[in-house]
Motif scaffolding. Structure first.
Motif, mmCIF file in Angstrom:
data_model
loop_
_atom_site.group_PDB
_atom_site.id
_atom_site.type_symbol
_atom_site.label_atom_id
_atom_site.label_comp_id
_atom_site.label_asym_id
_atom_site.label_seq_id
_atom_site.Cartn_x
_atom_site.Cartn_y
_atom_site.Cartn_z
ATOM 1 N N GLU A 138 4.566 11.535 -1.699
ATOM 2 C CA GLU A 138 5.816 11.540 -0.945
ATOM 3 C C GLU A 138 5.537 11.095 0.482
ATOM 4 O O GLU A 138 4.400 10.794 0.845
ATOM 5 C CB GLU A 138 6.413 12.954 -0.970
ATOM 6 C CG GLU A 138 6.835 13.389 -2.350
ATOM 7 C CD GLU A 138 7.372 14.818 -2.334
ATOM 8 O OE1 GLU A 138 6.607 15.732 -1.964
ATOM 9 O OE2 GLU A 138 8.544 15.008 -2.689
ATOM 10 N N HIS A 139 6.580 11.094 1.296
ATOM 11 C CA HIS A 139 6.421 10.563 2.650
ATOM 12 C C HIS A 139 5.691 11.510 3.594
ATOM 13 O O HIS A 139 5.860 12.721 3.528
ATOM 14 C CB HIS A 139 7.791 10.235 3.243
ATOM 15 C CG HIS A 139 8.345 8.960 2.711
ATOM 16 N ND1 HIS A 139 9.642 8.812 2.302
ATOM 17 C CD2 HIS A 139 7.757 7.756 2.494
ATOM 18 C CE1 HIS A 139 9.834 7.582 1.866
ATOM 19 N NE2 HIS A 139 8.697 6.918 1.960
ATOM 20 N N SER A 140 4.915 10.902 4.476
ATOM 21 C CA SER A 140 4.340 11.637 5.600
ATOM 22 C C SER A 140 5.363 11.588 6.732
ATOM 23 O O SER A 140 6.052 10.587 6.895
ATOM 24 C CB SER A 140 3.032 10.984 6.052
ATOM 25 O OG SER A 140 2.165 10.860 4.950
ATOM 26 N N ALA A 197 0.840 -1.204 0.000
ATOM 27 C CA ALA A 197 0.000 0.000 0.000
ATOM 28 C C ALA A 197 0.877 1.257 0.000
ATOM 29 O O ALA A 197 0.607 2.226 -0.713
ATOM 30 C CB ALA A 197 -0.931 -0.008 1.223
ATOM 31 N N HIS A 198 1.939 1.221 0.799
ATOM 32 C CA HIS A 198 2.876 2.365 0.881
ATOM 33 C C HIS A 198 3.521 2.619 -0.481
ATOM 34 O O HIS A 198 3.560 3.760 -0.966
ATOM 35 C CB HIS A 198 3.927 2.029 1.950
ATOM 36 C CG HIS A 198 4.979 3.067 2.147
ATOM 37 N ND1 HIS A 198 4.917 4.013 3.141
ATOM 38 C CD2 HIS A 198 6.145 3.315 1.476
ATOM 39 C CE1 HIS A 198 5.989 4.792 3.080
ATOM 40 N NE2 HIS A 198 6.751 4.390 2.071
ATOM 41 N N GLU A 199 4.004 1.558 -1.132
ATOM 42 C CA GLU A 199 4.678 1.740 -2.420
ATOM 43 C C GLU A 199 3.691 2.165 -3.515
ATOM 44 O O GLU A 199 4.028 2.973 -4.383
ATOM 45 C CB GLU A 199 5.419 0.463 -2.833
ATOM 46 C CG GLU A 199 6.486 -0.005 -1.829
ATOM 47 C CD GLU A 199 7.529 1.053 -1.482
ATOM 48 O OE1 GLU A 199 7.733 1.999 -2.276
ATOM 49 O OE2 GLU A 199 8.129 0.961 -0.383
ATOM 50 N N LEU A 200 2.466 1.626 -3.445
ATOM 51 C CA LEU A 200 1.443 2.097 -4.396
ATOM 52 C C LEU A 200 1.198 3.592 -4.209
ATOM 53 O O LEU A 200 1.002 4.329 -5.183
ATOM 54 C CB LEU A 200 0.138 1.317 -4.215
ATOM 55 C CG LEU A 200 0.123 -0.094 -4.795
ATOM 56 C CD1 LEU A 200 -1.143 -0.825 -4.331
ATOM 57 C CD2 LEU A 200 0.180 -0.068 -6.324
ATOM 58 N N GLY A 201 1.218 4.042 -2.939
ATOM 59 C CA GLY A 201 1.066 5.472 -2.675
ATOM 60 C C GLY A 201 2.144 6.283 -3.385
ATOM 61 O O GLY A 201 1.870 7.319 -3.985
ATOM 62 N N HIS A 202 3.393 5.773 -3.339
ATOM 63 C CA HIS A 202 4.458 6.446 -4.078
ATOM 64 C C HIS A 202 4.172 6.447 -5.570
ATOM 65 O O HIS A 202 4.335 7.453 -6.256
ATOM 66 C CB HIS A 202 5.804 5.754 -3.824
ATOM 67 C CG HIS A 202 6.365 5.994 -2.451
ATOM 68 N ND1 HIS A 202 6.373 7.228 -1.857
ATOM 69 C CD2 HIS A 202 6.955 5.139 -1.560
ATOM 70 C CE1 HIS A 202 6.947 7.136 -0.662
ATOM 71 N NE2 HIS A 202 7.300 5.873 -0.452
ATOM 72 N N ASN A 203 3.757 5.276 -6.086
ATOM 73 C CA ASN A 203 3.456 5.187 -7.517
ATOM 74 C C ASN A 203 2.397 6.209 -7.917
ATOM 75 O O ASN A 203 2.372 6.682 -9.050
ATOM 76 C CB ASN A 203 2.976 3.782 -7.887
ATOM 77 C CG ASN A 203 4.068 2.724 -7.809
ATOM 78 O OD1 ASN A 203 3.785 1.546 -7.889
ATOM 79 N ND2 ASN A 203 5.329 3.134 -7.644
ATOM 80 N N GLY A 221 3.974 7.196 5.918
ATOM 81 C CA GLY A 221 5.130 7.322 6.797
ATOM 82 C C GLY A 221 5.755 5.961 7.035
ATOM 83 O O GLY A 221 5.380 4.968 6.409
ATOM 84 N N TYR A 222 6.689 5.924 7.966
ATOM 85 C CA TYR A 222 7.353 4.667 8.303
ATOM 86 C C TYR A 222 6.876 4.107 9.644
ATOM 87 O O TYR A 222 7.515 3.251 10.213
ATOM 88 C CB TYR A 222 8.882 4.892 8.380
ATOM 89 C CG TYR A 222 9.580 4.919 7.030
ATOM 90 C CD1 TYR A 222 8.927 4.581 5.854
ATOM 91 C CD2 TYR A 222 10.933 5.269 6.943
ATOM 92 C CE1 TYR A 222 9.576 4.611 4.632
ATOM 93 C CE2 TYR A 222 11.600 5.301 5.728
ATOM 94 C CZ TYR A 222 10.910 4.978 4.564
ATOM 95 O OH TYR A 222 11.553 4.999 3.364
ATOM 96 N N CYS A 223 5.741 4.600 10.173
ATOM 97 C CA CYS A 223 5.293 4.151 11.490
ATOM 98 C C CYS A 223 4.372 2.942 11.374
ATOM 99 O O CYS A 223 3.760 2.696 10.334
ATOM 100 C CB CYS A 223 4.595 5.296 12.226
ATOM 101 S SG CYS A 223 5.754 6.624 12.633
ATOM 102 N N VAL A 283 13.101 7.756 -6.985
ATOM 103 C CA VAL A 283 12.814 6.508 -6.285
ATOM 104 C C VAL A 283 12.623 6.822 -4.811
ATOM 105 O O VAL A 283 13.535 7.290 -4.141
ATOM 106 C CB VAL A 283 13.971 5.505 -6.468
ATOM 107 C CG1 VAL A 283 13.637 4.199 -5.738
ATOM 108 C CG2 VAL A 283 14.214 5.257 -7.945
ATOM 109 N N ALA A 284 11.416 6.576 -4.347
ATOM 110 C CA ALA A 284 11.164 6.764 -2.923
ATOM 111 C C ALA A 284 11.749 5.574 -2.163
ATOM 112 O O ALA A 284 11.902 4.484 -2.719
ATOM 113 C CB ALA A 284 9.671 6.866 -2.669
ATOM 114 N N ASP A 285 12.035 5.778 -0.908
ATOM 115 C CA ASP A 285 12.585 4.754 -0.018
ATOM 116 C C ASP A 285 14.001 4.339 -0.407
ATOM 117 O O ASP A 285 14.518 3.367 0.120
ATOM 118 C CB ASP A 285 11.669 3.508 0.049
ATOM 119 C CG ASP A 285 10.253 3.881 0.409
ATOM 120 O OD1 ASP A 285 10.073 4.672 1.349
ATOM 121 O OD2 ASP A 285 9.321 3.385 -0.267
ATOM 122 N N ASP A 286 14.606 5.055 -1.350
ATOM 123 C CA ASP A 286 15.973 4.739 -1.764
ATOM 124 C C ASP A 286 16.915 5.676 -1.008
ATOM 125 O O ASP A 286 16.841 6.897 -1.188
ATOM 126 C CB ASP A 286 16.090 4.954 -3.283
ATOM 127 C CG ASP A 286 17.511 4.771 -3.787
ATOM 128 O OD1 ASP A 286 18.393 4.411 -2.988
ATOM 129 O OD2 ASP A 286 17.706 4.980 -5.007
HETATM 130 ZN ZN LIG Z 1 8.280 5.197 1.093
#
Ligand SMILES: [Zn+2]
Length: 831
Positions: A577-579, A567-573, A620-622, A710-713
């Motif tokens: 961006e990050h919360s 779900a997080h990566e689809l959000g990036h797609n 976010g990452y929480c 690339v998010a999360d990179d």
């Molecule tokens: Zn991310």
């Protein structure tokens, strides 16, 4: 002298004279002549007589087998109970007769031994009189019944196998003519509510006696009573009370009364208003429920009084529909075709026990399509709006079939006016009585192609299959504004990057695999989101990576976390961006809620689980995130624009797959491949450019673009993959490719070895079958990369690097597109 005759007479019959008689004798003179007679006598016969012995038996139970007698102590001889026996040839004279063998209940009158004298030649009589008393006993059976109600139709009592006899409760019956000894007494025909302490009873009957047996029966009550006490009415005024129970019992009560013989259970006591002397009396509350228990008397007191004007007032302080998130204002749009959850906030102006119903009318383009009734969930209406508990609102699910453009909703509380209110006219929402329009947007369904990724470096393969693919999508389906989703699973993709995935991507394997999956997507030319599934060999660290605004991502297969990561990566797609929760890089500076929380209430509609505003946002990452209205709206805006599908209208044609990335500012151009697919070209110009040149330096194509972030990179690399339409002639003339990035030296690729026509011998590539796939060996200095495709489906199985590769496939044939960096050679090999 002379002869004489001498005879002897007078002999007894028993005497015999021997010799002649008379006999002749000669008498001589003067001499005595002797004559001798010899006589033999037998014992003379004794004289005898007869005894006539008789018995006469009286009484109810004569001896069943008669008596016996003896004479003078001789042998016993039988004689009947009332009979006469003659005994002849008894010597005349005195004798004794004894009568014996009479049963215990029989008594011989007089002596049992008697003397008698037999007359010679005569008869003597001896008579016995015997009286036989009763030989059986009696049984007196008594029932003692305790409790109530007693068994109304009594019982039956039965001795051994005898016929049953009826016996009332608390009664006694005597059963006679029972043989002495043990008997079984059984009490029968007991009502279900009655029990006996001991049943059957064992009794011992003695002859001529009466033995008692008592059954203690205990009956428990099966019904109860209800006393309705009426107060507060003027004398002579009949109350209007109705007592009703679920089992069709209904009775009116007009004055204080006890209703008895009631089945146990719940009884509803309803009090109607009564008017007397121009005054209306009512009771508060007007309805109550009373429990009637067996054997007990319940009470209900109805206190009539003159009703004051009601002060209570109910109204609806807003409503909203949610599919996963909603603001108090209800301004988050819904998506077409998906179930929505309606919350109606009813308020009471004062604390009360009122539990009003809410009616919801659902309209589509002005037509009433559904009327829903929502009973109160709490025990009363709240006095203030409370979004934090589902139980504080009147909730109902609106089926997806009704959720579409033109939706509007009208709600009213207490629609039948069963609750007296100060104002009955303010129960509608909206107050105007005009249904409230709900914004419903259409959005495309999500199409996903899962790609299981196998790493050559460690043989780990991401676990995604037809059986578990829906698990990956679970969070996305529940959170995002998707009307639906559809997915399939690609053939296994083998990545030949030499290093395994690392927790911090220090070796760049994560982003290299991501770039490969994106190139694979572009080569295959569909409009689906591609999601590569990897398995990691480390306990914690990077778990997913995806492009901002491009439909390609990869994520791990951890069963507990795969759905969140996807779900997080689809959000990036979808360009999110990050919360700011959990300290991610690349934070969205416009995110509205501090700490990256969702800020408003969310709801997981399938489970009806409320999400508090303090829950973190999915971007976010929480841990345990939900989706904020901000993320939801942004995704809806992004997807609603149809950006994913718009580029896919073009037909398939010969294209050059040009792909690569910018790592730490340095451009990296991967070997290009000729593929037949739908063109994919940049949507916007940008700071980067790609050019295709002939050996003479003539430009065959060129464009600028902005490479995708690339998010999360951790290294914030940027990637691109394009399918550039190219004619067959231009493809043959293509001599080099050139990638420029601002502030960096351009990357230019040419065939690595100058190759005269036909110099790259096809037999320099060796393919052989191995378990589960195909092994390739080739001259990597001439051909740095081979694209391996399933010959039957066209699916890309690997971008094989390095001169040797083992590619997983179940296909019988694979197509090889062998790149010299710029141009391609095509081969088909059988496994
Ligand atoms: Zn991310």
């Amino acid at each position: 002298p002379g002869d004489h005759s001498v005879g002897l007479t007078g002999l007894s019959a028993n005497c015999q004279l021997e010799g002649e008689n008379p006999r002749q004798v000669a008498v001589t003179a003067a001499a005595a002549t002797a004559v001798a007679f010899s006589i033999a006598c037998e014992q003379p016969q004794a004289s005898v007589g007869t005894l006539e012995l008789s018995t006469a038996t009286n009484g109810p139970n004569p001896d069943p087998n008669g008596y016996a007698f003896t004479i003078d102590g001789g042998d016993a001889q039988p004689i009947g109970v009332s009979a006469t026996e003659s005994v002849a040839n008894l010597a005349a004279g005195a004798h004794t007769v004894t009568l014996a063998e009479a049963s215990a209940n029989c008594t011989i009158e007089g002596e049992s031994s008697r003397s008698f004298t037999v007359p010679s030649g005569g008869t003597v009589s001896v008579a016995y009189t015997i009286t036989c008393a009763a030989s059986t006993g009696s049984l007196s059976v008594t029932t003692v019944t305790a409790g109530s109600p007693a068994d109304p139709d009594g019982y039956t009592v039965r001795v051994d196998d005898g016929a049953p006899r009826t016996l009332g409760p608390g009664a006694t019956v005597t059963i006679g003519e029972l043989a002495p000894g043990a008997h079984t007494v059984l009490l029968g025909d007991l009502e279900a509510n009655c029990t006996v302490q001991e049943n059957p009873l064992e009794v011992t009957v003695a002859a001529a006696q009466t033995v008692s047996a008592t059954f203690n029966v205990t009956c428990t009550a099966t019904t109860g009573s209800l006393t309705v006490t009426i107060t507060g009415l003027p004398d002579g005024t009949a109350a209007a009370v109705t007592v009703v129970s679920p089992n069709n019992f209904s009775q009116g009560v007009t004055e204080t009364e006890t209703l008895s013989d009631l089945q146990p259970g719940l009884y509803e006591v309803t009090v109607d208003e009564v008017t007397s002397g121009g005054t209306t009396y009512s009771a508060t509350p007007p309805n109550r429920t009373v429990t009637v228990a067996a054997g007990a008397t319940a009470t209900a007191t109805v206190s009539y009084g003159r009703p004051a004007a009601p002060s209570l007032n109910l109204l609806i302080d807003g409503l909203h529909l949610t599919q996963s998130t909603q603001t108090p204002e209800g301004d988050v749009p819904l998506v077409d075709g998906r179930d929505a959850y309606l919350r109606v906030f009813v308020l009471s102006n004062e604390a009360s026990s009122a539990t009003p119903e809410v009616r919801v009318r659902v309209y589509v383009r002005g037509d009433l399509r559904s009327t829903l009734r929502v009973p109160a969930r709490g025990s009363s209406a709240p006095t203030s709006k409370d979004e934090s508990r589902l139980g504080s609102s009147w909730n109902v699910r609106i089926p997806g079939s009704l959720v579409g453009p033109g939706l509007s909703v009208l709600a009213d509380v207490d629609p039948e006016n069963t609750i007296a209110e100060r104002n009955e006219a303010d129960n509608d929402f909206p107050a105007s009585g005009t249904p409230q329009a709900v914004v419903v947007r259409t959005a495309p369904a999500l199409g996903v192609r899962f790609v299981p990724v196998r790493q050559r470096a460690n043989d780990l393969q991401g676990d995604v299959s037809a059986a578990n693919k829906s698990r990956f999508l679970e969070s996305a389906r529940r959170m995002f504004p998707l009307p639906g989703s559809e997915s399939d699973v690609h053939a296994v993709y083998t990545t030949t990057t030499s290093d395994p995935l690392q927790a911090d991507d220090g070796n760049g394997a994560w982003f290299t695999v991501l770039n490969e999956i994106d190139a694979l997507r572009v080569a295959e030319g569909t409009s689906r989101n591609y999601y590569g599934v990897v398995r990691i060999g480390y306990p914690s660290g990077l778990s997913g990576m995806g492009y901002l605004g491009l439909p390609t991502a990869i994520g791990y297969d951890d069963e507990l976390d795969r759905s969140r990561v996807m779900a997080h990566e689809l959000g990036h797609n979808w360009d999110r961006e990050h919360s700011p929760c959990g300290n991610p890089g690349g934070v969205d500076s416009r995110y509205p809620y501090p700490g990256g929380l969702i800020g408003v209430y969310g709801l997981d509609v399938p489970s009806e689980e409320l999400k508090a505003p303090s829950v973190p946002d999915i971007m976010g990452y929480c841990r345990d995130p939900w989706i904020s209205d901000y993320t939801y709206r942004a995704v809806l805006d992004y997807r609603g624009a149809g950006s994913a599908a718009s580029a896919m209208a073009a037909r398939e044609q010969l294209c050059l797959l040009v792909w690569g990335r910018i790592v730490d500012g340095r451009p990296v151009l991967e070997p290009a491949f000729e593929v037949v697919t739908r063109p994919t070209l940049p949507k916007e110009t940008g700071p980067y450019s790609v050019e295709g040149l002939t050996d003479d330096g003539a430009r065959l194509f060129g464009f600028t673009f902005d490479a995708a972030e690339v998010a999360d990179d951790p290294r914030r690399t940027r990637h691109f993959a394009f399918a550039v339409p190219l004619s067959q002639g231009d493809a043959a003339r293509l001599g080099s490719l050139r990638l420029t990035a601002p502030g960096a030296q351009a990357a230019a690729v040419r065939p690595r070895v100058a190759q005269p026509s036909g110099a790259a011998a096809p037999d320099s590539i060796v393919a052989r079958r191995i378990a589960g796939g195909v092994a390739l060996q080739w001259n990597a200095s001439a051909h740095p990369m081979i694209m391996v495709r399933d010959a039957a489906t066209g699916e890309v199985l690997s971008f094989a690097r390095g001169g040797t590769a083992q590619v997983a496939t179940g296909s019988g044939e694979v197509d090889l597109v062998v790149s010299d960096r710029v141009r391609s050679r095509h081969m088909r090999v059988a496994r």
